[in-house]
Structure formats: C-alpha cells, structure tokens
Design a protein around this motif. Structure first.
Motif, PDB file in Angstrom:
ATOM      1  N   UNK A   5      54.458  36.274  24.870  1.00 29.55           N
ATOM      2  CA  UNK A   5      55.116  35.800  23.654  1.00 29.55           C
ATOM      3  C   UNK A   5      54.227  36.144  22.467  1.00 29.55           C
ATOM      4  N   UNK A   6      54.768  36.847  21.514  1.00 36.63           N
ATOM      5  CA  UNK A   6      54.003  37.226  20.333  1.00 36.63           C
ATOM      6  C   UNK A   6      54.584  36.557  19.096  1.00 36.63           C
ATOM      7  N   UNK A   7      53.812  36.536  18.038  1.00 34.80           N
ATOM      8  CA  UNK A   7      54.237  35.910  16.796  1.00 34.80           C
ATOM      9  C   UNK A   7      53.607  36.650  15.623  1.00 34.80           C
ATOM     10  N   UNK A   8      54.285  36.710  14.497  1.00 33.57           N
ATOM     11  CA  UNK A   8      53.695  37.350  13.315  1.00 33.57           C
ATOM     12  C   UNK A   8      52.682  36.458  12.603  1.00 33.57           C
ATOM     13  N   UNK A   9      52.541  35.209  13.070  1.00 33.04           N
ATOM     14  CA  UNK A   9      51.678  34.253  12.381  1.00 33.04           C
ATOM     15  C   UNK A   9      50.263  34.266  12.958  1.00 33.04           C
ATOM     16  N   UNK A  10      49.318  33.815  12.143  1.00 35.56           N
ATOM     17  CA  UNK A  10      47.913  33.772  12.544  1.00 35.56           C
ATOM     18  C   UNK A  10      47.371  32.369  12.314  1.00 35.56           C
ATOM     19  N   UNK A  11      46.071  32.205  12.588  1.00 36.15           N
ATOM     20  CA  UNK A  11      45.427  30.909  12.375  1.00 36.15           C
ATOM     21  C   UNK A  11      45.397  30.534  10.898  1.00 36.15           C
ATOM     22  N   UNK A  12      45.605  31.508  10.024  1.00 40.29           N
ATOM     23  CA  UNK A  12      45.593  31.244   8.584  1.00 40.29           C
ATOM     24  C   UNK A  12      46.989  30.963   8.030  1.00 40.29           C
ATOM     25  N   UNK A  13      48.016  31.099   8.852  1.00 38.12           N
ATOM     26  CA  UNK A  13      49.382  30.836   8.394  1.00 38.12           C
ATOM     27  C   UNK A  13      49.568  29.351   8.110  1.00 38.12           C
ATOM     28  N   UNK A  14      50.322  29.049   7.075  1.00 37.69           N
ATOM     29  CA  UNK A  14      50.597  27.656   6.729  1.00 37.69           C
ATOM     30  C   UNK A  14      51.947  27.233   7.288  1.00 37.69           C
TER      31      UNK A  14
END
Length: 221
Positions: A5-14
């Motif tokens: 499962x992938x996502x465009x979000x990172x640890x910095x995403x709000x």
C-alpha cells in the motif's frame, strides 16, 4: 500475494493535506482520545470535512473544551463528547451499547505510554489493556454499526515503536518477566497493527452487497 500500500503523503504531511478535497457531510465518526494530541487534529480535520464527530474521552471537561474550539474553527456544530475509559471494561460496554445508528469512521487513537507497571481490575497490564484490548472491544462491538454504513473504515493508530516488541502471547501481561514500559508500549502497538491486518481480512471476507465491508487500517504515529 502481498500488495504494498503506497501513499503520496509523508511524515511532514498535515491533516489538512490529507483531507484536501474530501467532503464527509452525512458521515459519522468517532475519535478515541479526541481531547489531546493527534486526536484533536484528527477530530478537527474530520469536522472541517463536514462529518459528525464524537470525541470519546476520559476527561469530559477537556473534551467539551476541544469540541467548542473545533465547532468554532470548523463552523460545524456536529461535534459531540461522550465518556470512554478504555481501561475500564464497564465504560467500554456502556459506550458500545449507547451507540445508535450507522458509524462510518472509527479512529482508535487513544493510548497510554510509559507508566509504571499498573494493572486493571482484571489483572491486565495497562498498556495492553488500554491500547489494544480497550480498542478491540469497541471495534468489534460496533461492527454492526460499521457494517450498516456505506464503506466504513476503522483506523488503528500504531507507532514505529512496535519494533520494540512482538506480542509475547506467553506472557502478555508481564506476570513472569521483568516489566519494562517501553517494551510494554511496543507490544501494545504491535497488537494494534496486527488487529488492523486481521480485522481487514475477516471483515472484508464476510462482506456482502447488503453488508458493506469495513476494512481496518493501521496508521503509524
């Protein structure tokens, strides 16, 4: 076969980044531990998107303060507060039996981290009792409400600290091994992730056209 499962979000995403363009009008959500930390931001993001949000909290006064703030900021009057102590099975039972109607989103967010060895009246170690067992009971108890909703979701908030310990099934409650709070927390977070995997598997398998699936997702903190 395992599908990544992938996502465009990172640890910095709000939370705002994740919810951009999402509308949840007519949807009902529960956020456990919604009166502090990431629970507040989760509840605010859901309310911003138009959902009816219930803050399930131990501290009702804190929950009511947060609810007022969210209603003011989000312009959404559908922010409710209800008592829930995940370490108290009577409280959990009352919470489940008091819920009526469909439930579209359940965010299992509340938790404890780092206390000295503490046991519930059942003799359960507090991390495992609160972080896993305290969420397992509402999630399974509310399954009919989740199944009655259209495409319901359960979010089980885990942590990278799960790497500290597997679930030691032979001694979950530290009755025969030295107690370490970090190990206990890590074990409970592993249990959160395993619950999400198994709930998604079982509930998707039992779904039918008249009983929509309600997959569970594990979200790392």
């Amino acid at each position: 076969m395992t599908t990544r499962i992938t996502t465009p979000f990172t640890a910095e995403s709000t939370a705002a980044d994740v919810m951009a363009g999402v509308r949840l009008t007519g949807r009902r959500a529960i956020v456990t531990g919604g009166s502090s930390g990431i629970g507040v931001e989760t509840a605010r993001a859901l309310a911003d998107a138009g959902a009816e949000v219930t803050l399930a909290v131990r501290d009702l006064a804190a929950g009511q303060r947060v609810a007022r703030d969210i209603m003011t900021i989000a312009g959404n009057e559908q922010v409710l507060v209800t008592p829930l102590d995940l370490a108290d099975q009577d409280s959990v039972t009352a919470f489940v039996t008091g819920w009526t109607g469909p439930l579209h989103i359940l965010v299992d967010n509340a938790g404890v981290m780092g206390p000295a060895l503490t046991r519930t009246p059942e003799g359960w170690e507090l991390h495992f009792a609160t972080n896993h067992l305290g969420h397992f009971a509402p999630a399974t108890g509310l399954h009919p409400a989740l199944a009655a909703a259209d495409g319901a979701r359960v979010v089980s908030v885990s942590s990278s600290q799960h790497r500290l310990s597997p679930v030691v099934f032979e001694d979950v409650h530290f009755e025969h091994r030295p107690y370490d709070p970090q190990t206990a927390y890590g074990q409970s977070k592993t249990a959160n992730a395993l619950f999400a995997v198994e709930a998604a598997k079982r509930w998707a398998m039992t779904a039918s056209p008249s009983t929509p699936s309600c997959p569970a997702w594990s979200s790392p903190t």
